[in-house]
Design a protein around this motif. Sequence first.
Motif, PDB file in Angstrom:
ATOM      1  N   HIS A  70      -1.160   1.595 -10.047  1.00 43.30           N
ATOM      2  CA  HIS A  70      -0.563   2.910  -9.776  1.00 43.30           C
ATOM      3  C   HIS A  70       0.605   2.774  -8.800  1.00 43.30           C
ATOM      4  O   HIS A  70       0.628   3.401  -7.726  1.00 43.30           O
ATOM      5  CB  HIS A  70      -1.618   3.864  -9.219  1.00 43.30           C
ATOM      6  N   VAL A  71       1.582   1.979  -9.168  1.00 41.03           N
ATOM      7  CA  VAL A  71       2.765   1.799  -8.326  1.00 41.03           C
ATOM      8  C   VAL A  71       3.569   3.093  -8.270  1.00 41.03           C
ATOM      9  O   VAL A  71       3.757   3.762  -9.290  1.00 41.03           O
ATOM     10  CB  VAL A  71       3.645   0.649  -8.867  1.00 41.03           C
ATOM     11  N   GLU A  72       4.034   3.440  -7.070  1.00 38.48           N
ATOM     12  CA  GLU A  72       4.770   4.681  -6.893  1.00 38.48           C
ATOM     13  C   GLU A  72       5.849   4.490  -5.838  1.00 38.48           C
ATOM     14  O   GLU A  72       5.858   3.506  -5.100  1.00 38.48           O
ATOM     15  CB  GLU A  72       3.822   5.798  -6.456  1.00 38.48           C
ATOM     16  N   SER A  73       6.755   5.445  -5.785  1.00 38.54           N
ATOM     17  CA  SER A  73       7.806   5.407  -4.772  1.00 38.54           C
ATOM     18  C   SER A  73       7.201   5.647  -3.393  1.00 38.54           C
ATOM     19  O   SER A  73       6.173   6.320  -3.251  1.00 38.54           O
ATOM     20  CB  SER A  73       8.866   6.471  -5.066  1.00 38.54           C
ATOM     21  N   ALA A  74       7.856   5.096  -2.387  1.00 37.92           N
ATOM     22  CA  ALA A  74       7.376   5.246  -1.012  1.00 37.92           C
ATOM     23  C   ALA A  74       8.384   6.032  -0.195  1.00 37.92           C
ATOM     24  O   ALA A  74       9.576   6.079  -0.512  1.00 37.92           O
ATOM     25  CB  ALA A  74       7.127   3.875  -0.392  1.00 37.92           C
ATOM     26  N   ASN A  75       7.902   6.657   0.869  1.00 40.04           N
ATOM     27  CA  ASN A  75       8.751   7.408   1.777  1.00 40.04           C
ATOM     28  C   ASN A  75       9.693   6.467   2.520  1.00 40.04           C
ATOM     29  O   ASN A  75       9.280   5.417   3.021  1.00 40.04           O
ATOM     30  CB  ASN A  75       7.867   8.178   2.776  1.00 40.04           C
ATOM     31  N   VAL A  76      10.960   6.835   2.599  1.00 43.65           N
ATOM     32  CA  VAL A  76      11.975   5.982   3.212  1.00 43.65           C
ATOM     33  C   VAL A  76      11.622   5.655   4.660  1.00 43.65           C
ATOM     34  O   VAL A  76      11.722   4.505   5.098  1.00 43.65           O
ATOM     35  CB  VAL A  76      13.358   6.650   3.122  1.00 43.65           C
TER      36      VAL A  76
ATOM     37  N   GLN B  40       0.837  -1.207   0.000  1.00 42.88           N
ATOM     38  CA  GLN B  40       0.000   0.000   0.000  1.00 42.88           C
ATOM     39  C   GLN B  40       0.871   1.256   0.000  1.00 42.88           C
ATOM     40  O   GLN B  40       0.516   2.259  -0.630  1.00 42.88           O
ATOM     41  CB  GLN B  40      -0.931  -0.032   1.204  1.00 42.88           C
ATOM     42  N   LEU B  41       2.017   1.221   0.691  1.00 40.65           N
ATOM     43  CA  LEU B  41       2.936   2.351   0.657  1.00 40.65           C
ATOM     44  C   LEU B  41       3.421   2.638  -0.756  1.00 40.65           C
ATOM     45  O   LEU B  41       3.709   3.785  -1.108  1.00 40.65           O
ATOM     46  CB  LEU B  41       4.144   2.078   1.553  1.00 40.65           C
ATOM     47  N   HIS B  42       3.493   1.595  -1.571  1.00 40.26           N
ATOM     48  CA  HIS B  42       3.967   1.739  -2.947  1.00 40.26           C
ATOM     49  C   HIS B  42       2.815   1.890  -3.943  1.00 40.26           C
ATOM     50  O   HIS B  42       2.998   1.685  -5.140  1.00 40.26           O
ATOM     51  CB  HIS B  42       4.832   0.544  -3.336  1.00 40.26           C
ATOM     52  N   GLY B  43       1.637   2.259  -3.459  1.00 42.84           N
ATOM     53  CA  GLY B  43       0.532   2.583  -4.343  1.00 42.84           C
ATOM     54  C   GLY B  43      -0.334   1.425  -4.768  1.00 42.84           C
ATOM     55  O   GLY B  43      -1.258   1.615  -5.577  1.00 42.84           O
ATOM     56  N   VAL B  44      -0.078   0.222  -4.265  1.00 47.21           N
ATOM     57  CA  VAL B  44      -0.900  -0.936  -4.615  1.00 47.21           C
ATOM     58  C   VAL B  44      -2.173  -0.918  -3.769  1.00 47.21           C
ATOM     59  O   VAL B  44      -2.116  -0.765  -2.546  1.00 47.21           O
ATOM     60  CB  VAL B  44      -0.133  -2.252  -4.388  1.00 47.21           C
TER      61      VAL B  44
END
Length: 453
Positions: free
Chosen positions: A81-87, A60-64
């Motif tokens: 909508h996969v996206e980068s996640a906060n470190v 979910q952090l990566h947009g899934v």
Amino acid sequence: MTDDVLLVHGGTPLEGEIHVRGAKNLVPKAMVAALLGSGPSRLRNVPDIRDVRVVRGLLQLHGVTVRSGDEPGELVLDPSHVESANVADIDAHAGSSRIPILFCGPLLHRLGHAFIPGLGGCDIGGRPIDFHFDVLRRFGAVIEKRPEGQYLEAPHRLRGTKIELPYPSVGATEQVLLTAVLADGVTELRNAAVEPEIVDLICVLQKMGAIIAMDTDRVIRITGVDALDGYTHRALPDRLESASWACAALATQGNVYVRGARQLEMMTFLNVFRKVGGAFEVDDDGIRFWHPGRPLNAIALETDVHPGFQTDWQQPLVVALTQASGLSIVHETVYESRLGFTSALNQMGAHIQVYRECLGGTPCRFGQRNFLHSAVVSGPTKLEGADLVIPDLRGGFSYLIAALAAQGTSQVHGIDLINRGYENFMHKLRALGAQVELPNSRAGVKQAAPVAG
């Protein structure tokens, strides 16, 4: 949140029925595989365990998008909508699990980069992640070590390669599979792990459109494709949990029907269970395990990679072997520190001596390295209740078995760790007639801090 201390009043045989769902060693990996698809995936027979919740959060952090499906234990995962996640968010979710290392290949394919923080997991011996990074470099990934973790980039499309594992590691095999399916060209993996959960992951990937051939002698060949779709898959049942309940039935002189257990993946365990003197009966829906009332037999046993006797079966079985007549010999060849849990069993009255020498039929890779990796179990011995601190997932469930078989009351600390791999284990214990209770704020019971899983 479940209290982290459990009171176990032992001496009562476990009797009744429990249900085992999908394998802990497959389901989180199949969830990661959904990242590779261009459309939604549907995964069934998913257990409600902590590793699943960790991976769900990371996805979910990566947009899934992850939601429950139409039937109990079903997840629908949409990676559109996969996206980068906060470190910092990744680190907060990933600290209790080693599974995030398997996100690398899929994220490199989807985003061109990935970040992996420090990893947790059970402390049962060396489980280095360096080889994962070496594998990813072979595919063309560029890896930069930063203070907060490892940052990976794929400047170009990852490419197929030839890899031979020094040991048939499950995690390394999963890493290769999840990376190779979308890489350019053919990947040849030699000395691969071939556990049932690996084969089930290959089935998932093939449903998505991957081309994967399993040859003889532990060789897997993956022909990369340009794109993958989603999948619909029912996870194979958890053979490791099933065996744990079987050992609990044997150690407590009980009778437990494990609905969902399947013979095919458990054949090696079932043979050993029968040699020890346990009885079982297989039907279409599960397997019944029971103690037949006769003295149990001492055995000689060596753990090994599949199709050998699984290391995760060893610890629960050792508890049952404390009740067998004679000297049992156990040679652990997979994890060098997995016999550390036996010291607590000795405090309960067991007679277990550990050795640095290989006591099995053949020398193993730990034989000359000063690890206590062989054990002699002398039985039968009466076990007495004790204060126990859970060391790792399987060792923790083994302590529960010992506490259930013992006379008197045991305080088992750190039970939250068991939630990593055993779904609703408190409910199942009570369904089998176990006398257990959560002390809450009961005076005199120390509340142990949760153990990193």
